[in-house]
Design an enzyme around this catalytic site. Structure first.
Site, short mmCIF file in Angstrom:
data_model
loop_
_atom_site.label_atom_id
_atom_site.label_comp_id
_atom_site.label_asym_id
_atom_site.label_seq_id
_atom_site.Cartn_x
_atom_site.Cartn_y
_atom_site.Cartn_z
N LYS A 1 0.84 -1.21 0.00
CA LYS A 1 0.00 0.00 0.00
C LYS A 1 0.87 1.24 0.00
O LYS A 1 2.03 1.23 0.43
CB LYS A 1 -0.95 0.03 1.21
CG LYS A 1 -0.27 0.04 2.59
CD LYS A 1 0.14 1.41 3.12
CE LYS A 1 0.88 1.31 4.45
NZ LYS A 1 1.66 2.50 4.81
N ASP B 1 -2.66 -1.86 10.03
CA ASP B 1 -2.65 -1.89 8.56
C ASP B 1 -3.15 -3.23 8.00
O ASP B 1 -3.36 -3.35 6.79
CB ASP B 1 -1.24 -1.66 8.01
CG ASP B 1 -0.78 -0.22 8.18
OD1 ASP B 1 -1.60 0.63 8.58
OD2 ASP B 1 0.41 0.04 7.91
P1 ATP Z 1 4.00 -0.11 7.79
O1 ATP Z 1 3.94 0.54 6.45
O2 ATP Z 1 2.82 -1.00 8.08
O3 ATP Z 1 4.33 0.82 8.91
P2 ATP Z 1 6.51 -1.11 6.94
O4 ATP Z 1 6.17 -1.40 5.52
O5 ATP Z 1 7.27 0.15 7.22
O6 ATP Z 1 5.19 -1.14 7.79
P3 ATP Z 1 7.22 -3.84 7.30
O7 ATP Z 1 7.78 -4.25 5.99
O8 ATP Z 1 5.86 -4.28 7.65
O9 ATP Z 1 7.34 -2.28 7.50
O10 ATP Z 1 8.28 -4.32 8.40
C1 ATP Z 1 8.34 -3.77 9.69
C2 ATP Z 1 9.09 -4.75 10.57
O11 ATP Z 1 8.22 -5.86 10.80
C3 ATP Z 1 10.33 -5.31 9.92
O12 ATP Z 1 11.46 -4.60 10.31
C4 ATP Z 1 10.37 -6.74 10.39
O13 ATP Z 1 11.27 -6.89 11.46
C5 ATP Z 1 8.99 -7.04 10.94
N1 ATP Z 1 8.27 -8.13 10.25
C6 ATP Z 1 7.60 -9.10 10.84
N2 ATP Z 1 7.04 -9.94 9.95
C7 ATP Z 1 7.36 -9.48 8.75
C8 ATP Z 1 7.07 -9.93 7.44
N3 ATP Z 1 6.36 -11.04 7.21
N4 ATP Z 1 7.53 -9.19 6.42
C9 ATP Z 1 8.24 -8.06 6.67
N5 ATP Z 1 8.57 -7.61 7.88
C10 ATP Z 1 8.14 -8.30 8.93
#
Ligand code: ATP
Length: 300
Positions: free
Chosen positions: A11, A138
């Site tokens: 997203k 989210d």
């Molecule tokens: P958001 O946009 O929802 O704030 P994000 O995109 O910035 O999230 P994610 O890719 O969801 O961040 O990753 C955040 C943290 O979640 C990562 O640093 C990782 O340690 C942890 N994590 C746990 N499960 C997963 C997964 N299946 N895929 C990615 N990261 C994961």
């Protein structure tokens, strides 16, 4: 059924308005989510216990223990069903990790849909949405997809109509940003100015732009209250945003808590040209063209 494969999108937030810090440590948000065509794949195989393995881009940055959101989702679903189930989850990542594109939430949503099918639970969508809401703010949107506004902490979702397809480029940054750290920096910057923080409101011109499929207008009304904090923590993102504008982006914004930067293009060919220009100029190593809106987690 011995395995189920689910595809689930990333997203971008086309509006992310952050209200004052609440006493419980959260913020009231107006959060307009838009699902784009960068997909993680979650495969659930029959197994005795719940496990996960991760492949694809940036896989080494994803935990494979209880921290993994897909494992947490599968466990929450089994608990809801009131039985012990197993699933060997295999995630193929294409969504940047810790990039502000809800990659972990996507995998959680993917695991819910895949295990619901693998285990033959047949739970309705509304039940999955409820479990998703408990897993993270989210996650419900990753199930729903399309374009939707979340209010409160972001988990009360209403779908928004869009009048067409929008074309984007996502510039992936080296290393991630912690969402919690970006919110903390946002609070710090606001406290330093002492200015009163307005109650977040859904932007009418943004809604009109989405409804009309008007990319030019949407580009002008993209907003992200977390952007100043992401730029303070990662100043070089300002150069990335500026480069996208120079390559003709209709709007340039940090995606969610960052550090991925999102650029709105005029059409698919412009998105491809912009992605090529961003990488050949050395601004980013990875620029991904994509379009939205796309559906949420679906069995393929
Ligand atoms: P958001 O946009 O929802 O704030 P994000 O995109 O910035 O999230 P994610 O890719 O969801 O961040 O990753 C955040 C943290 O979640 C990562 O640093 C990782 O340690 C942890 N994590 C746990 N499960 C997963 C997964 N299946 N895929 C990615 N990261 C994961």
């Amino acid at each position: 059924m011995s395995s189920v494969t689910v595809r689930v999108p990333a997203k971008v937030n086309v509006q992310l308005s952050v209200g004052p810090l609440r006493e419980d440590g959260y913020h009231d948000l107006v959060n307009v989510f838009h699902a784009v065509s960068i997909f993680d794949e979650v495969v659930a195989h029959e197994s005795e216990s719940i496990t996960v393995t991760v492949g694809g881009n940036w896989a080494d940055r994803v935990p494979i223990d209880n921290e993994n959101l897909a494992i947490q989702a599968a466990r929450a679903l089994a608990k809801h069903a009131g039985r012990t189930y197993g699933a060997a989850l295999v995630i193929h990542k294409a969504i940047p990790v810790a990039g502000g594109m809800a990659g972990g939430s996507a995998d959680a949503a993917g695991a819910l849909v895949a295990c619901n099918e693998l285990w033959g639970l047949g739970l309705p969508f509304d039940d999955l949405m409820e479990i998703a809401g408990d897993l993270g703010s989210d996650v419900p949107f990753s199930l729903l997809g399309g374009t939707a506004v979340g209010i409160g902490r972001g988990e009360q979702l209403s779908e928004l109509p869009t009048g067409g397809r929008f074309h984007w480029v996502f510039a992936v940054a080296e290393g991630g940003l912690s969402t919690a750290a970006v919110y903390a920096e946002c609070d710090r910057l606001r406290a330093a100015t002492g200015a009163e923080i307005p109650w977040p409101q859904l932007s009418d011109p943004l809604l009109e732009a989405l409804g009309a499929g008007d990319a030019r207008k949407l580009g002008a009304y993209l907003t992200n209250d977390l952007q100043p904090a992401a730029l303070t923590l990662r100043p070089q993102l300002a150069d990335t945003l500026e480069a996208g504008r120079q390559y003709g982006a209709l709007g340039a914004i940090v995606s969610g808590s960052g550090p991925t930067c999102a650029f709105l293009a005029t059409d698919a060919a412009h998105a491809d040209r912009m992605a090529a220009a961003l990488t050949t100029s050395g601004i980013t190593r990875t620029a991904i063209p994509a379009h939205g809106p796309v559906p949420g987690a679906v069995v393929v």
